[in-house]
Design a protein around this motif. Structure first.
Motif, mmCIF file in Angstrom:
data_model
loop_
_atom_site.group_PDB
_atom_site.id
_atom_site.type_symbol
_atom_site.label_atom_id
_atom_site.label_comp_id
_atom_site.label_asym_id
_atom_site.label_seq_id
_atom_site.Cartn_x
_atom_site.Cartn_y
_atom_site.Cartn_z
ATOM 1 N N SER A 20 0.830 -1.208 0.000
ATOM 2 C CA SER A 20 0.000 0.000 0.000
ATOM 3 C C SER A 20 0.864 1.258 0.000
ATOM 4 O O SER A 20 0.551 2.240 -0.670
ATOM 5 N N SER A 21 1.982 1.243 0.734
ATOM 6 C CA SER A 21 2.881 2.394 0.750
ATOM 7 C C SER A 21 3.530 2.630 -0.601
ATOM 8 O O SER A 21 3.741 3.774 -1.009
ATOM 9 N N HIS A 22 3.859 1.536 -1.285
ATOM 10 C CA HIS A 22 4.620 1.661 -2.522
ATOM 11 C C HIS A 22 3.794 1.385 -3.768
ATOM 12 O O HIS A 22 4.316 1.488 -4.888
ATOM 13 N N THR A 23 2.532 1.028 -3.603
ATOM 14 C CA THR A 23 1.654 0.817 -4.759
ATOM 15 C C THR A 23 0.465 1.774 -4.689
ATOM 16 O O THR A 23 0.344 2.675 -5.517
ATOM 17 N N ALA A 24 -0.385 1.599 -3.681
ATOM 18 C CA ALA A 24 -1.586 2.440 -3.597
ATOM 19 C C ALA A 24 -1.251 3.911 -3.339
ATOM 20 O O ALA A 24 -1.845 4.807 -3.947
ATOM 21 N N THR A 47 10.831 11.358 -9.373
ATOM 22 C CA THR A 47 12.161 11.284 -8.779
ATOM 23 C C THR A 47 12.079 10.807 -7.335
ATOM 24 O O THR A 47 11.205 11.248 -6.577
ATOM 25 N N PHE A 48 13.010 9.923 -6.949
ATOM 26 C CA PHE A 48 13.086 9.384 -5.594
ATOM 27 C C PHE A 48 14.434 9.745 -4.985
ATOM 28 O O PHE A 48 15.459 9.767 -5.674
ATOM 29 N N GLU A 49 14.438 10.019 -3.685
ATOM 30 C CA GLU A 49 15.653 10.361 -2.966
ATOM 31 C C GLU A 49 16.549 9.127 -2.803
ATOM 32 O O GLU A 49 16.085 8.067 -2.364
ATOM 33 N N PRO A 50 17.844 9.223 -3.168
ATOM 34 C CA PRO A 50 18.729 8.066 -3.001
ATOM 35 C C PRO A 50 18.755 7.563 -1.555
ATOM 36 O O PRO A 50 18.786 8.351 -0.611
ATOM 37 N N GLY A 51 18.733 6.248 -1.406
ATOM 38 C CA GLY A 51 18.774 5.647 -0.076
ATOM 39 C C GLY A 51 17.441 5.572 0.626
ATOM 40 O O GLY A 51 17.332 4.946 1.681
ATOM 41 N N GLU A 56 14.716 2.321 -3.025
ATOM 42 C CA GLU A 56 15.270 0.970 -2.976
ATOM 43 C C GLU A 56 14.321 -0.085 -3.535
ATOM 44 O O GLU A 56 14.763 -1.106 -4.057
ATOM 45 N N VAL A 57 13.000 0.156 -3.451
ATOM 46 C CA VAL A 57 12.057 -0.925 -3.761
ATOM 47 C C VAL A 57 11.008 -0.557 -4.804
ATOM 48 O O VAL A 57 10.109 -1.351 -5.064
ATOM 49 N N TYR A 58 11.111 0.631 -5.427
ATOM 50 C CA TYR A 58 9.983 1.096 -6.243
ATOM 51 C C TYR A 58 9.662 0.178 -7.419
ATOM 52 O O TYR A 58 8.491 0.037 -7.805
ATOM 53 N N HIS A 59 10.665 -0.475 -7.981
ATOM 54 C CA HIS A 59 10.358 -1.359 -9.107
ATOM 55 C C HIS A 59 9.833 -2.707 -8.618
ATOM 56 O O HIS A 59 8.829 -3.216 -9.135
ATOM 57 N N SER A 63 5.739 0.447 -7.575
ATOM 58 C CA SER A 63 5.489 1.895 -7.511
ATOM 59 C C SER A 63 5.474 2.503 -8.905
ATOM 60 O O SER A 63 4.676 3.393 -9.192
ATOM 61 N N ASP A 64 6.380 2.037 -9.758
ATOM 62 C CA ASP A 64 6.416 2.567 -11.118
ATOM 63 C C ASP A 64 5.123 2.256 -11.859
ATOM 64 O O ASP A 64 4.554 3.129 -12.548
ATOM 65 N N LEU A 65 4.621 1.044 -11.699
ATOM 66 C CA LEU A 65 3.350 0.686 -12.333
ATOM 67 C C LEU A 65 2.220 1.579 -11.833
ATOM 68 O O LEU A 65 1.402 2.085 -12.618
#
Length: 512
Positions: A20-24, A47-51, A56-59, A63-65
């Motif tokens: 839910s945090s990284h998809t919804a 854009t995502f902040e490094p680290g 670290e997990v968006y793909h 999250s990209d989808l």
């Protein structure tokens, strides 16, 4: 503390897995951006902040989808979700993802959005996915804001000399917040009622107006008032009015959303059906393929039925059902996050066990879900559902606490007992880290969902049997939140510590 809705923030959203945090949450951020823009941009960069956790997990967690689905204004549950990265070029839009530092990043799930429109104008925003699908916009075109998606949001930028004459026009939608940098003024209004499109167009044409954006809510709009603002007040309200915890939660939601209780019960029943369907799919031969794990929930259930286990029984069946829902979640099928995607098995596992093993009437299971929502609501108002902030204790730990309250409600316990069952479950989960293997919501998430579904019945029985909980739900939740904040970033959903960095975890081959 902030107002929270059980349907908006606790029992939901209905979503494809896995997080839910990284998809919804990212979907809702992109959806609101698309609403502000009013049309599809020609080009957009996320854009995502490094680290950060999301960097670290968006793909791996989609999250990209989700961001692409939102900016294309497609439903999150659309069947094209898994293939949207291959399909979106046909929509005539350029989309890119970057991991690059930006000064506005202030959350493990901060996302910067930069959109170039067909007319040559540019839109920028920064939004945080704050857990359980919730969000917070903190910047629009460089101006600081606080927008949460549970209202209609109107933002107006104008020449400062024209701002005085514009205030009365923007104020017709609600009380605006105002900012200025000397040359420009910026007004934001959040209202539970939809602003007139004709009036918005009229303001856009006024002298001195640079831009006017208007966005629809992605959640139910908060139209009313809270009946209570803490767990203690919630219990007092229930006792004073002769209500169970589930009944008190339903009445709270009706007052906050200004919706009839019957309509809310219908919506909760719809979400229960999503849970039932997820468990059934996960236990079938058609359970979706995951990334790391082989599907085992069906085999566990069959072994229990055949008497091949050490004990078996209702606790094992609840665990197997929870794992079945998580198989659907990890396979990016449709689940009801309760309260998050990573914990989307616990409450469904318990709810379906009530229906199938205990023969509880469906309407009573719906009421039990309101009790579950009440315990989750305490954390929603006092803390967070984001493992990126506080570890697994606020995701699967929270789901276990919610499920324990649901069991007490189902068994005829009172509001105090339901809250206490949730509290001791929280206490048992305190300190659990989020160390998901290979940044995928499977290991150790599946077995935790299963074991916490089982523990929900145990915690409920201890309270119903007379155990006295000395630390109430509010203090317990505050302690959970505070201890979670002490966890190092490596143990908060970044896959940089714990089991995630062991040789065995790193060497697990991917199935797909």
């Amino acid at each position: 503390m902030h107002a929270a809705s059980i349907l908006n923030n606790v029992i939901g959203p209905v979503m494809p897995g896995s997080s839910s945090s990284h998809t919804a949450g990212p979907y809702h951020i992109a959806k609101i951006c698309r609403s502000f823009l009013g049309e599809q941009p020609a080009e957009i960069t996320f854009t995502f902040e490094p680290g950060s956790s999301i960097a670290e997990v968006y793909h791996e967690q989609g999250s990209d989808l989700a961001l692409v689905m939102g900016i294309l204004d497609l439903p999150l549950t659309d069947a094209r979700f898994k293939e949207i990265l291959e399909l979106y070029p046909a929509f005539g839009i350029k989309i890119s993802f970057k991991t690059e530092s930006f000064p506005e990043a202030a959350h493990p799930n901060s996302i910067k959005i930069e959109a170039d429109m067909p007319d040559g104008t540019r839109f920028t925003a920064v939004g945080d996915s704050t857990g359980g699908g919730s969000l917070l916009f903190r910047y629009l075109n460089g101006w600081p804001v606080e927008l949460t998606g549970d209202a209609y949001h109107v933002a107006l930028e104008a020449e400062s000399e024209a701002s005085f004459g514009l205030i009365k026009h923007i104020s017709q939608f609600g009380n605006p917040t105002a900012q200025t940098d000397g040359e420009r003024s910026f007004f934001v209004v959040s209202t539970p009622l939809p602003p007139s499109a004709e009036k918005l167009d009229e303001i856009r044409k006024m002298p001195g107006v640079r831009t006017l954006y208007a966005a629809h809510p992605v959640f139910f709009a908060l139209r009313g008032e809270q009946l209570f603002a803490s767990g203690a007040e919630m219990i007092t309200y229930a006792e004073k009015n002769g209500l169970t915890l589930g009944q008190a939660a339903l009445r709270y939601e009706s007052a906050l959303l200004e919706m009839p209780e019957a309509a809310l019960e219908e919506e909760m029943d719809r979400r229960l059906q999503v849970m039932i369907d997820a468990v059934a799919l996960g236990l079938s031969e058609k359970s979706p393929t995951m990334f790391l794990l082989q599907n085992k929930a069906r085999g566990i259930m069959q072994a229990e039925k055949a008497g091949k286990l050490a004990l078996g029984g209702i606790h094992t069946r609840a665990a197997a059902r929870a794992m079945a829902a998580m198989e659907v979640n990890s396979g990016q099928g449709i689940v009801c996050a309760a309260p998050t995607g990573g914990s989307a098995g616990v409450v469904p596992g318990v709810a379906v066990t009530m229906l199938e093993d205990l023969d509880i009437p469906r309407k009573d299971v719906v009421r039990a879900l309101w009790a579950a929502g009440a315990v989750g609501w305490v954390l929603a108002t006092r803390g967070t559902f984001a493992a990126e902030m506080c570890g697994c204790q606020v995701e699967i730990g929270a789901a276990g606490a919610m499920a324990a309250a649901a069991v007490v409600e189902m068994a005829g316990g009172n509001a105090q007992q339901a809250a206490d069952a949730g509290a001791i479950m929280f206490q048992n989960a305190m300190g659990i880290v989020c160390d998901l293997v290979q940044a995928i919501v499977e290991i150790p998430c599946h077995t935790r969902n299963g074991s916490f579904a089982s523990q929900a019945f145990i915690c409920a029985d201890m309270i119903l049997g007379g155990y006295h909980n000395a630390v109430g739900i509010d203090d317990t939740v505050d302690a959970v939140y505070a201890s979670g904040q002490m966890l190092p970033i490596e143990l908060r959903c970044t896959s940089l510590g714990g089991m995630a960095v062991t040789p065995g975890a790193l060497s697990i081959p991917r199935i797909r």
